[in-house]
Design a protein around this motif. Structure first.
Motif, short mmCIF file in Angstrom:
data_model
loop_
_atom_site.label_atom_id
_atom_site.label_comp_id
_atom_site.label_asym_id
_atom_site.label_seq_id
_atom_site.Cartn_x
_atom_site.Cartn_y
_atom_site.Cartn_z
N LEU A 67 0.91 -0.96 -0.34
CA LEU A 67 0.19 0.55 -0.45
C LEU A 67 0.89 0.85 0.05
CD1 LEU A 67 -3.05 1.38 0.28
CD2 LEU A 67 -2.48 0.59 2.47
N PHE A 68 1.90 1.21 0.80
CA PHE A 68 2.84 2.23 0.82
C PHE A 68 3.85 2.33 -0.17
CE2 PHE A 68 6.96 3.90 2.60
CZ PHE A 68 6.97 5.17 2.83
N ASN A 69 4.26 1.58 -1.36
CA ASN A 69 4.08 1.58 -2.42
C ASN A 69 3.99 1.98 -3.48
OD1 ASN A 69 7.29 0.75 -1.58
ND2 ASN A 69 6.56 -1.58 -1.88
N GLU A 70 2.78 1.88 -3.08
CA GLU A 70 0.97 2.45 -4.26
C GLU A 70 0.91 3.34 -4.17
OE1 GLU A 70 -1.30 -0.96 -4.65
OE2 GLU A 70 -0.19 -2.35 -5.23
N ARG A 71 0.75 3.96 -2.64
CA ARG A 71 -0.11 5.17 -2.73
C ARG A 71 0.16 6.11 -1.90
NH1 ARG A 71 -5.82 3.99 -0.70
NH2 ARG A 71 -6.11 5.63 -0.90
N GLY A 72 1.56 5.80 -1.60
CA GLY A 72 2.49 6.89 -0.72
C GLY A 72 2.46 7.03 0.99
N ILE A 73 2.62 7.99 1.69
CA ILE A 73 2.71 8.15 3.19
C ILE A 73 0.83 8.85 2.75
CG2 ILE A 73 3.25 10.34 2.53
CD1 ILE A 73 2.63 8.14 5.99
N GLU A 74 0.14 8.98 2.09
CA GLU A 74 -1.26 10.22 2.06
C GLU A 74 -2.33 8.48 2.32
OE1 GLU A 74 0.98 10.48 -0.59
OE2 GLU A 74 0.91 12.51 0.05
N GLY A 75 -1.81 7.26 1.36
CA GLY A 75 -3.23 6.08 1.03
C GLY A 75 -2.93 5.66 2.99
N LEU A 76 -1.33 5.19 3.56
CA LEU A 76 -1.37 4.26 4.41
C LEU A 76 -2.75 5.18 5.42
CD1 LEU A 76 2.23 3.64 5.40
CD2 LEU A 76 0.78 2.35 4.34
#
Length: 309
Positions: free
Chosen positions: A137-146
């Motif tokens: 999730l972090f790799n795909e969407r970055g800190i905002e996704g987390l």
């Protein structure tokens, strides 16, 4: 963190800490040489053998100048956390204090230092499948996704936790997905007794100067071959050890998401943000003695004064 114990019969642990690029390595070596003792690193990334340039690992001459522990002690394939570090560190200190009445801890990973000096809460281990899901999730969407995911599943931690720190957000999310409970329900904060006294020395550098030192360090890392080091580690980017500033930005460059110049700028920005979080953490530590990194004689004097009281 707890205040140092007043029992003067116990050996002394001197913790040299502060933000990244503040000069901790050099100060720690000088103190270790002066007091003829050894250094336990408290850096959550310098313990990995495969990581070198990007984690500002002490150079061979520096490692030769004073014996270090928790440097090159693990592989990136061996998960390490605060509890594991505390167990490792207590074993090292147990041996050191049989021969010496003082030891030095050097590093900027606040949670590791807290775990060593106070103990850590008993938080359930998370299955690797869940950890990989969160990293993806972090790799795909970055800190905002987390942050978005955490806000949805753990509003308790999201309300007052360190939501700008990727590692903290990932950890909170892992625990929630695995246990169904907020990580706050496991964080009791009760200190455990330790067989040593603690003296905290925080290195304080003016903000503008610290930012200059961070920018210079990143430029030097690139000149020394950080790009090649990151490229060689691309196949392992999914590992927790590689979810760190200096590598993730270059992985995005390799993926074509940014230019190289943009990636370098982001490393500098993210490192400065990390330094700010470190300062915020250590400013809250009771008993912290803030001192300029060039004032080693003053630190030596404080240690001698502390030993004699």
């Amino acid at each position: 963190m707890m205040l140092p114990t007043a029992d003067t019969s116990l050996p002394l642990l001197v913790v040299v800490t502060g933000p990244t690029a503040s000069g901790k390595t050099g100060v720690g070596i000088q103190l270790a040489q002066h007091f003829q003792t050894e250094i336990l690193s408290a850096d959550s990334r310098q313990c990995y053998r495969e990581l070198n340039i990007g984690v500002a690992k002490p150079s061979p001459p520096e490692l030769h100048a004073a014996k270090h522990y928790f440097i090159d002690s693990h592989s990136i394939h061996q998960p390490v956390d605060a509890a594991g570090f505390a167990e490792y560190g207590l074993a090292v200190l147990g041996k050191l204090f049989k021969e010496k009445n003082i030891a030095i801890v050097v590093g900027g990973t606040g949670l590791y230092i807290k775990a060593l000096c106070e103990g850590v809460d008993d938080i359930p281990k998370v299955p690797e499948t869940i950890r990989e899901e969160v990293i993806s999730l972090f790799n795909e969407r970055g800190i905002e996704g987390l942050q978005g995911k955490l806000k949805a599943v753990d509003p308790i931690y999201f309300a007052d936790g360190e939501i700008k720190n990727p590692q903290r957000v990932m950890r909170a999310l892992e625990v929630r997905l695995h246990t169904g409970k907020s990580i706050r329900q496991f964080q009791q904060g009760s200190a455990k007794p330790r067989p040593f006294r603690v003296l905290y020395l925080g290195l304080e550098v003016p903000r503008e100067k610290l930012h200059q030192q961070i920018n210079t360090r990143v430029d030097e890392m690139m000149q020394r071959g950080l790009l090649k080091e990151a490229e060689q580690l691309m196949a392992h980017r999914h590992l927790n050890a590689l979810q760190t500033v200096g590598y993730t930005e270059l992985f995005d460059y390799f993926d074509g998401k940014t230019t190289l110049d943009e990636a370098i700028d982001l490393i500098k920005i993210h490192t400065r943000q990390y330094a700010k979080r470190q300062i915020t953490w250590f400013k809250k530590v009771p008993g912290m003695n803030w001192v300029a990194p060039e004032r080693v004689e003053e630190m030596t004097g404080r240690i001698l004064e502390y030993i004699s009281t």
